[in-house]
Design an enzyme around this catalytic site. Structure first.
Site, mmCIF file in Angstrom:
data_model
loop_
_atom_site.group_PDB
_atom_site.id
_atom_site.type_symbol
_atom_site.label_atom_id
_atom_site.label_comp_id
_atom_site.label_asym_id
_atom_site.label_seq_id
_atom_site.Cartn_x
_atom_site.Cartn_y
_atom_site.Cartn_z
ATOM 1 N N GLU A 65 0.273 3.874 -1.831
ATOM 2 C CA GLU A 65 -0.452 2.631 -1.560
ATOM 3 C C GLU A 65 -0.026 1.963 -0.245
ATOM 4 O O GLU A 65 0.470 0.825 -0.237
ATOM 5 C CB GLU A 65 -0.275 1.649 -2.722
ATOM 6 C CG GLU A 65 -0.853 2.166 -4.024
ATOM 7 C CD GLU A 65 -0.738 1.178 -5.185
ATOM 8 O OE1 GLU A 65 -0.061 0.155 -5.051
ATOM 9 O OE2 GLU A 65 -1.335 1.451 -6.233
ATOM 10 N N GLU A 103 -2.704 6.758 -10.404
ATOM 11 C CA GLU A 103 -2.263 5.596 -11.198
ATOM 12 C C GLU A 103 -3.479 4.965 -11.861
ATOM 13 O O GLU A 103 -4.507 4.739 -11.213
ATOM 14 C CB GLU A 103 -1.587 4.522 -10.333
ATOM 15 C CG GLU A 103 -0.191 4.854 -9.899
ATOM 16 C CD GLU A 103 0.472 3.725 -9.109
ATOM 17 O OE1 GLU A 103 0.123 2.542 -9.318
ATOM 18 O OE2 GLU A 103 1.331 4.049 -8.275
#
Ligand code: IFM
Length: 437
Positions: free
Chosen positions: A164, A347
């Protein structure tokens, strides 16, 4: 639940600083999160990751939980300051030994090790030299990838360079609510570029050490304009470019999009070719869509984030929107076409205030409903032709949720932090049964 391909990868994810604890053993250096968590007012409950889930000592127990879950893969991250305490130079044998034991334990349990190299815990010494604002950090990252893969490259089944990078740029360097706590707004663009450059250089370093596939895990959020006005649509497009395209267009060879803050003077000749080095898998982290409207006059931002009505909400107050995952996967396919590599959802998960009942059982029906909806959304996307080959739940364990400290529980396994007792929740049994089927 409908059928998935037999070789579909089912997994769970964690990250080093959120679970390991043991922050001062074996010569580990301080990371930016050790520093940030100690600054008064940064973490809602005043906690740090010093102990977290004590996974560094309890990894064998946690590996047994993975084996019991029956997942085919476990995504963990490697703590850079455990390998290189100052972010440069020779690798620490003791640091590598820990991951070596973890990887061997996973393989013995028939669980594929999936290793992320950077999940936000930058060595503090690199931050002191400018961190990701400093172009040199990209070269340091490639060196760290090299020494780590030299030891683990023969056994890790999928390498993920960065986790991320958008969140690390925006929350860590734009808004200052994550480490290192800089408030640069759109002047944080060099952090984007240097992370991406580090990714590209690390891909080359990994290719030289291992034949295993290489990926990056990006955070995505489909954008919903609050209204039909041109101003709302323009604001939504600006936010979409920043959140969803800034870290994907250049990876897939399209260069930077027209996103707020993009500064071409930071980009040197040849950088975009390095960044566009082919990857084997695109990791997709998805939690919720984002509502956007045009900003108030005088706002420093070209958009304003607004709550999305009509959805149930998690303990984080995030909307539960499985339709957003299907929309996102289709959007990636439509946007990037043949340039899109196979996707793994690296995720997906939710926080609820789970607590043991009088019998010690932890029942979390909301998490089961959440996961059921999101797994079905993935299935629908595959049916529509999107190449999705894996799904990882965030997270195996309740853990230290960054600025939220210990107040948000994302695990399939409940952790009682004072005793470190692990209790599988009802969602653990649900996910185990799904994986078995
Ligand atoms: O806990 C985080 C993780 O570290 C990165 N992705 C989002 C999760 C939930 O906030």
């Amino acid at each position: 639940m409908p059928d998935f391909p037999a070789d579909f990868r089912w997994g769970v994810s964690t990250s080093a600083y959120q679970i390991e604890g043991a922050t001062t053993v074996d010569g580990r250096g301080p990371s930016i999160w050790d520093t940030f968590a100690r600054e008064p007012g940064r973490i809602v409950d005043g906690s740090t990751g010093d102990e977290a889930c004590d996974h560094h000592h309890r990894y064998a127990e946690d590996t047994a939980l993975l084996a019991g879950l029956g997942v085919s893969a476990y995504r963990f991250s490697i703590s850079w300051p455990r390998i290189q305490p100052t972010g440069a130079g020779q690798a620490l044998t003791a640091g590598l030994d820990f991951y070596d034991r973890l990887v061997d334990g996973l393989l013995a349990a028939s669980v594929d090790p999936v290793a992320t190299l950077f999940h936000w815990d930058l060595p503090q010494a690199l931050e002191d030299a400018g961190g990701w604002l400093n172009r040199d950090t990209a070269a340091r990252f490639a060196e760290y990838a090299d020494v780590t893969a030299a030891r683990l490259g023969d056994r890790v089944k999928l390498w993920i360079t960065l986790n991320e990078p958008f969140i690390h740029m925006s929350l860590g360097h734009g808004m200052g609510v994550h480490a290192p706590g800089r408030v640069l707004l759109f002047d944080a663009f060099p952090v984007a570029h240097h992370q991406l450059l580090g990714h590209g250089l690390a891909v080359a370093a990994l290719r030289a050490r291992t034949a295993s596939p290489v990926a990056i895990a990006n955070n995505y959020s489909p954008v919903r304009p609050a209204g039909d006005s041109d101003a709302d649509r323009a604001a939504a497009a600006a936010y979409d470019a920043l959140h969803n395209r800034l870290f994907t267009d250049p990876l897939l060879g399209l260069g930077y999009p027209d996103a707020p803050g993009v500064d071409p003077t930071v980009v040197r000749d040849g950088d975009l070719d390095v960044i566009a080095a082919p990857i084997d898998v695109l990791g997709v982290n998805y939690y919720n869509p984002t509502g956007i409207r045009a900003p108030e006059e005088g706002s420093p931002l070209p958009f304003e984030i607004v709550p999305l009505d009509g959805y149930p909400r998690t303990a984080f107050d995030w909307p539960v929107a499985p339709d957003g995952l299907r929309e996102l996967l289709l959007q990636l396919r439509d946007r990037y076409g043949d340039a899109l590599p196979p996707i793994q959802v690296t995720e997906s998960g939710c926080a609820y205030d789970d607590a043991p009942d009088a019998d010690g059982r932890v029942d979390d029906p909301e998490r089961i409903a959440y996961l059921d909806g999101h797994v079905r959304a993935v299935h629908e996307a595959i049916g529509a032709g999107v190449p999705v080959t894996g799904y990882f739940v965030w997270s195996l364990l309740d853990n230290w949720e960054w600025a939220e400290g210990f107040t948000k529980r994302f695990g399939l396994v409940h952790v009682d932090y004072p005793t470190q007792r692990r209790t599988p929740k009802s969602s653990y049994a649900w996910f185990r049964d799904l994986v078995r089927r």
